[in-house]
Design an enzyme around this catalytic site. Sequence first.
Site, short mmCIF file in Angstrom:
data_model
loop_
_atom_site.label_atom_id
_atom_site.label_comp_id
_atom_site.label_asym_id
_atom_site.label_seq_id
_atom_site.Cartn_x
_atom_site.Cartn_y
_atom_site.Cartn_z
N SER A 138 1.00 -1.21 0.06
CA SER A 138 -0.09 0.07 -0.05
C SER A 138 1.06 1.06 0.02
CB SER A 138 -1.04 0.07 1.13
OG SER A 138 -1.54 1.29 1.26
N LYS A 192 -4.41 -6.91 3.38
CA LYS A 192 -4.41 -5.68 2.30
C LYS A 192 -5.72 -5.25 2.05
CE LYS A 192 -2.84 -2.50 -0.61
NZ LYS A 192 -3.75 -2.53 -1.58
N HIS A 195 -7.39 -3.60 4.72
CA HIS A 195 -6.80 -2.26 4.83
C HIS A 195 -7.50 -1.37 3.76
CE1 HIS A 195 -4.23 0.62 2.62
NE2 HIS A 195 -3.47 0.90 3.75
N ASN A 196 -7.81 -1.79 2.64
CA ASN A 196 -8.44 -1.01 1.56
C ASN A 196 -9.83 -0.61 2.05
OD1 ASN A 196 -5.99 -1.27 0.25
ND2 ASN A 196 -7.31 -1.90 -1.80
N GLU A 199 -9.71 1.85 4.23
CA GLU A 199 -9.43 3.08 3.29
C GLU A 199 -10.90 3.76 2.81
OE1 GLU A 199 -6.35 2.54 0.74
OE2 GLU A 199 -7.66 3.47 -0.90
P1 NBP Z 1 -1.51 -2.01 -13.92
O1 NBP Z 1 -2.39 -2.75 -12.87
O2 NBP Z 1 -2.14 -1.19 -14.57
O3 NBP Z 1 -0.92 -3.24 -14.79
C1 NBP Z 1 -0.24 -3.03 -15.91
C2 NBP Z 1 1.04 -3.88 -15.96
O4 NBP Z 1 0.58 -5.20 -16.21
C3 NBP Z 1 2.10 -3.65 -17.21
O5 NBP Z 1 3.22 -4.06 -16.92
C4 NBP Z 1 1.49 -4.62 -18.27
O6 NBP Z 1 2.46 -4.88 -19.20
C5 NBP Z 1 1.13 -5.76 -17.40
N1 NBP Z 1 0.45 -7.07 -17.93
C6 NBP Z 1 -0.96 -6.88 -18.19
BR1 NBP Z 1 -2.17 -5.77 -18.01
N2 NBP Z 1 -1.14 -8.12 -18.85
C7 NBP Z 1 -0.22 -8.88 -18.95
C8 NBP Z 1 0.00 -10.26 -19.23
N3 NBP Z 1 -1.07 -10.79 -19.55
N4 NBP Z 1 1.12 -10.64 -19.04
C9 NBP Z 1 2.18 -9.77 -18.62
N5 NBP Z 1 2.15 -8.71 -18.14
C10 NBP Z 1 0.97 -8.06 -18.17
O7 NBP Z 1 -0.22 -1.60 -13.01
P2 NBP Z 1 0.05 -0.84 -11.66
O8 NBP Z 1 -1.18 0.37 -11.49
O9 NBP Z 1 1.44 -0.27 -11.75
O10 NBP Z 1 -0.30 -1.85 -10.66
C11 NBP Z 1 0.47 -2.91 -10.54
C12 NBP Z 1 -0.13 -4.07 -9.31
O11 NBP Z 1 -0.07 -3.35 -8.12
C13 NBP Z 1 -1.62 -4.24 -9.64
O12 NBP Z 1 -2.04 -5.43 -9.28
C14 NBP Z 1 -2.56 -3.26 -8.76
O13 NBP Z 1 -3.66 -3.61 -8.38
C15 NBP Z 1 -1.68 -3.15 -7.78
N6 NBP Z 1 -1.68 -1.80 -6.92
C16 NBP Z 1 -1.61 -0.65 -7.51
C17 NBP Z 1 -1.48 0.50 -6.73
C18 NBP Z 1 -1.69 1.84 -7.29
O14 NBP Z 1 -1.84 2.82 -6.48
N7 NBP Z 1 -1.79 1.73 -8.68
C19 NBP Z 1 -1.47 0.27 -5.55
C20 NBP Z 1 -1.43 -0.74 -4.67
C21 NBP Z 1 -1.22 -1.95 -5.72
P3 NBP Z 1 2.47 -4.15 -20.76
O15 NBP Z 1 3.03 -2.90 -20.16
O16 NBP Z 1 3.15 -5.06 -21.34
O17 NBP Z 1 1.03 -3.86 -20.88
#
Ligand code: NBP
Length: 485
Positions: A138, A192, A195-196, A199
Site C-alpha cells: 500500500s 491488504k 486495509h483497503n 480506506e
Molecule cells: P496495472 O495494474 O495497470 O498493470 C499494468 C502492468 O501489467 C503492465 O506492466 C502490463 O504490461 C502488465 N500486464 C498486463 Br495489463 N497483462 C499482462 C499479461 N498478460 N502478461 C504480462 N504482463 C501483463 O499496473 P499498476 O497500476 O502499476 O499496478 C500493478 C499492481 O499493483 C496491480 O495488481 C495493482 O492492483 C497493484 N497496486 C496498485 C496500486 C496503485 O496505486 N496503482 C497500489 C497498490 C497496488 P504491458 O506494459 O506490456 O502492458
Amino acid sequence: MSLLAHNMTTGTAQIGVTGLAVMGSNIARNFARHGYTVALHNRSVTKTDALLDEHGSEGNFVRSETIPEFLAALEKPRRVLIMVQAGAATDAVINQLADAMDPGDIIIDGGNALYTDTIRREKAMAQRGLHFVGAGISGGEEGALNGPSIMPGGPAQSYEALGPMLETISAHVDGVPCCTHIGPDGSGHFVKMVHNGIEYSDMQLIGEAYQLLRDGLNLTAPQIADVFADWNNGELDSYLVQITSEVLRQPDAKTGKPLVDVIRDEAEQKGTGRWTVKSALDLGVPVTGIAEAVFARALSGSVAQRRAAIGLAAGQLADAPSDPARFTEDIRQALYASKIVAYAQGFNQIQAGSAEYGWNIKPGDLATIWRGGCIIRAKFLNRIKEAFDTDPNLPTLIVAPYFRGALESAVDSWRRVVSTATQLGIPIPGFSSALSYYDALRTERLPAALIQAQRDFFGAHTYGRIDEPGKFHTLWSGDRSEVPA
Ligand code: NBP
C-alpha cells in the site's frame, strides 16, 4: 543514457521486478536506490527501456527482454516480484515464471490479488517446489518509490530470505519498518484487502464531513481546506485528512473555481472494497461502515436513479446550525468516533479471517506497519497498537480504555451531528451507521429475540432461552406450548 551502461552481468541481481507500470517501476527504483541490483522485465520492452532511460542512473539495473534472460540475471535462490494487473494477467505471468524457475526460488505477487487466488497459487507453486509470497503493498505510486507499507504472507521460510529486503525498502516510523510477515498463504493479501476496506470507510467519512461543512454551514472549498488542515494537527492527524485539505485548496486552471467543484460526483472503485464486504458477509462480521462506503460509491454512480429522484420533497428542513464553530467541532468529533468504529470493524474482520484460516495474525503488528507508507496511515494507529499490545484478544477496539474514552467523550457531538444532518436533509450513511453500530453493541437487549421467535413461527427454526440451556420450539400451529427441540 545508453542501455549498455547498465550492469549486464548475469546472475548478480538480488531481486527481479516484472511488470513495470507505475507501481512496478517505482518499487524497482526503490530497491535500486537502496543498493540492490534489480533485474527488470516487462511484457512490452518499451516500459523497461523508458525506466532505464529516465532513471537508470539511480542504481544497478539489469535489462532483459525475455523471461529466460530475466531469470538468468538473478542470483539463486531467485526472488521475482510480479507487479502486473491482478487476475488473469497475474496467473499468466506466474505460470510463465514457474515453468522456467527452479525449486527453492521465490515468486512474490505484489499486486492487489484476491486472497483466495493467493491461497490457490501458493498451493500450486508449493507442489512445484517454488515459494509463493502474496504481498499486499500500500502507498500508491509515491509509497512504492519512497517507502510503502508491505504486508507479505506465504511461508515463514520465504520471509527469512525476503523479509530483510522488503523491510529495507518499506516506510519506517520511529525506526521501525512498515513491513512484517503477516502469516501463511493468503494472509498478506487478506489484510491488504481489509486495509483497503478501511480506506474506503475513512474516505467516505471524510466525504460526509466535507458535505456537512459545505451544505450545512455553506463553507467554500478553501474554507473547508482550512478546517481539515486544523483537524490534521490533532487526533485526526492522518494522510487522508492531510490530502483532503490539499485537494480542497486546489484551484481549477480552466475555470478558476475550486477543482473539487468541477469534478463529477461519481466515485469509482477497483474492487477491493467490494471484496472486503463479500468476505465479511461470508465470515459473518458486521463491517457496516465499509459496506456503507462501498454502497455510497455505487449510489453516487447510480446516475439514472439520481437523475430521476432529484427534486423529490425534502420535507420540512431545519435552519443551518446557529453556532458554526460548535457544529464544526461536533463534526470533528463525529468523524473521529466513526473512524474508530471503522477500524474496530476492520480489525474484527482480520481476527475472524485469521481464525477461519488458522493464520495467527497479530493485530498489533498490523497497526504498527500501517503507521507509515500506506494510505490509511494515521497518528492514532499508535493507539491501536497499544490496545492490542495490552490485550491481544481484545473483542473490539471500542472497549480498549483509550478508544472507549474517546468514543464516550465524542458521543454527544456524534448524536448532534447525526440528528442535525437528518434535519438538514444531508445524507450521512457512514456517520449514522457507525453510531448505530456503537449503540447496537452497547445495547443490552437487541430485537433479535423477536426475530428468533418469528423464525421459529414460520420455519420451526427454534430458539434459545435466557434462563435454560438448549434449543426450544413453540408449537405455533398447535396449542402454542413449548417443546425442547
Ligand atoms: P496495472 O495494474 O495497470 O498493470 C499494468 C502492468 O501489467 C503492465 O506492466 C502490463 O504490461 C502488465 N500486464 C498486463 Br495489463 N497483462 C499482462 C499479461 N498478460 N502478461 C504480462 N504482463 C501483463 O499496473 P499498476 O497500476 O502499476 O499496478 C500493478 C499492481 O499493483 C496491480 O495488481 C495493482 O492492483 C497493484 N497496486 C496498485 C496500486 C496503485 O496505486 N496503482 C497500489 C497498490 C497496488 P504491458 O506494459 O506490456 O502492458
